[in-house]
Design an enzyme around this catalytic site. Structure first.
Site, PDB file in Angstrom:
ATOM      1  CB  SER A  52      -0.931  -0.006   1.211  1.00 41.82           C
ATOM      2  OG  SER A  52      -1.957   0.937   0.996  1.00 41.82           O
ATOM      3  CD  GLU A  53      -1.067   3.785  -3.212  1.00 42.01           C
ATOM      4  OE1 GLU A  53      -1.013   2.540  -3.088  1.00 42.01           O
ATOM      5  OE2 GLU A  53      -1.970   4.380  -3.825  1.00 42.01           O
ATOM      6  CG  ASN A  54      -0.629   4.056   3.330  1.00 40.70           C
ATOM      7  OD1 ASN A  54      -0.734   3.071   2.602  1.00 40.70           O
ATOM      8  ND2 ASN A  54      -1.026   4.061   4.580  1.00 40.70           N
ATOM      9  N   GLY A  55       2.854   3.352   2.679  1.00 40.14           N
ATOM     10  CA  GLY A  55       4.094   2.954   3.352  1.00 40.14           C
ATOM     11  C   GLY A  55       4.079   1.645   4.087  1.00 40.14           C
ATOM     12  CB  SER A  94       6.162   3.875  -0.638  1.00 38.30           C
ATOM     13  OG  SER A  94       5.012   3.136  -0.948  1.00 38.30           O
TER      14      SER A  94
END
Lengths: 216, 221
Positions: A52-55, A94
């Site tokens: 998930s790109e938020n980290g 990320s």
């Protein structure tokens, strides 16, 4: 316009269909909205690691009520858990995973997909509506396999599978395969090629609601 | 060296009218709510806010927008459900918007902090967001030249910190906070816990050299 009733998968059935094509051992990014449901249908026995790109790499299931950690969310801003083997990282790392070709598959929603693989999923033609791109443009340039899951047509019946996109593009020639409620189609150098029809539908009926030509 | 600050008000005192202010966070995770509230109280206006989102509901960046303190937003995703104050100000033409792809936003910020003059990215090539920008084709692939994005201030949320400004983070609250601390001239950090003892160097995520002020704010949203 003739309204043809066709057999359409519901959202859960569509997510389950996409999930069949997620191989064991893959790193997968699920776009916000409907694609996030795909993880619930991956067949038992396959280990898939969700980015998930938020980290977070290794997004786990939804936490039990009362155990949510407000600082542990996914890109859809839903509370999640960390699966065994998970890792946290900052944003430029990320997106290095995404742009750098380290993620195997991304599943995204779309407004429009063209027969040359162009994707439009971030802005409409309504200038009063603020555009919001998020990580979509980074995903499509870096992830080698892009699956799109969407309704086959818009609410007004107009086609979403087009010869050329009319909305602003997210990426050029990036879509690998499209899963709709009516059919599954591969994007090939020649155009859309039929993989399967939702049982009960005829090719003629699906072609009638598709602007681009469907090859068989 | 002691970068600790007594309270939130002192921490945000240096922010001036018209300043560019990076604000960490993604969704509601890792947002420096305490510093934003203090900035609202402090009164600085005409701000350029650089953040992933444009606030939601009545908290965080949405509070600054509601109070009319924001002249421009540079972000990737201003349309989070509940972004009512951004939408209202945007539709009324009261706030300028620059939309940047999320990875490009993070990397532009990182480039500023790392002393780079920019970078070439395939992200956005051939799209509306590359219009007017220099492009290059390398080994048959198109790239867009993106500029570094520095800021006068950064408002950062961290989990634990020490008086040297060393920081670590909790779960997905890390997000943009480390790169923003690097890229701002003056990075102001609220930490859940300001440790009397120095942090274990093995656990430091953001080294104190990137931090100018650190203040304890124990509330975890």
């Amino acid at each position: 316009m003739t309204v043809v009733t066709m057999n359409a998968l519901d959202d859960a059935q569509l997510a389950a269909r996409v999930a069949q094509d997620i191989p064991d051992g893959s790193y997968v990014n699920l776009g916000i909205g409907k694609p996030t449901h795909v993880s619930g249908y991956v067949p038992d026995g396959r280990e898939v690691i969700y980015h998930s790109e938020n980290g977070i790499l290794g997004v786990g299931p939804t936490p039990a009520p009362g155990t949510e950690d407000p600082e542990l969310i996914d890109a859809s801003k839903r509370y999640v858990t960390a699966a065994p083997g998970a890792a946290y990282f900052e944003h430029s790392d990320s997106f290095a995973m995404m742009r750098g070709g380290h993620i195997d598959i991304a599943v995204l929603g779309a407004y429009q997909v063209a027969e040359n693989g162009d994707l439009a999923n971030w802005a409409t033609l309504d200038e009063t509506y603020p555009p919001a791109v998020g990580g979509a443009m980074d995903l499509v340039v870096g992830v080698p396999t892009i699956f799109v899951m969407m309704r086959h047509v818009n609410r007004d019946g107009s086609p979403k599978l087009l010869k050329r996109c009319t909305y602003p593009l997210t990426g050029l020639g990036v879509v690998s395969r499209v899963y709709t409620d009516l059919a599954v189609l591969d994007v090939t150098p020649e155009g859309f090629r039929l993989v399967e029809l939702t049982p009960g539908n005829s090719l003629d009926a699906v072609q009638a609601v598709t602007e681009a030509r469907i090859l068989t | 060296m002691d970068k600790s600050v007594d309270d939130l008000a002192h921490a945000v005192a240096p922010v001036t009218d018209g300043a560019s202010v990076m604000i960490g966070g993604f969704g509601s995770s890792g947002i420096p709510f305490g510093l934003i509230d203090a900035l609202l109280e402090q009164g600085a206006t005409g701000l350029t806010v650089i953040s992933n989102n444009a606030g939601a509901g009545e908290t965080g960046i949405a509070k600054l927008l509601k109070a009319g303190r924001v002249a421009k937003v540079i972000c990737s995703y201003p349309r989070t459900p509940g972004s009512i104050w951004f939408e209202q100000r945007f539709k009324a033409g009261e706030v300028e918007l620059e939309v940047v792809p999320q990875g490009t936003l993070a990397e532009r910020i990182r480039a500023a902090g790392a002393g780079l003059g920019g970078f070439l990215t395939p992200t956005g090539y051939g799209t509306r967001l590359a219009e007017g920008k220099e492009t290059r084709v390398i080994d048959g692939r198109g790239y867009v030249l993106e500029a570094p994005l520095p800021a006068d201030f950064a408002l950062i949320r961290a989990d634990r910190g020490d008086k040297w400004g060393n920081l670590n983070f909790h779960a997905t609250a890390r997000n943009f906070n480390p790169v923003m601390a690097m890229a701002a001239t003056h990075a102001i950090v609220e930490v859940r816990e300001l440790s009397d003892a120095p942090l274990d160097p093995e656990t430091v995520v953001t080294p104190g050299i990137f931090v100018q002020g650190v203040v304890e704010y124990g509330v975890r949203p």
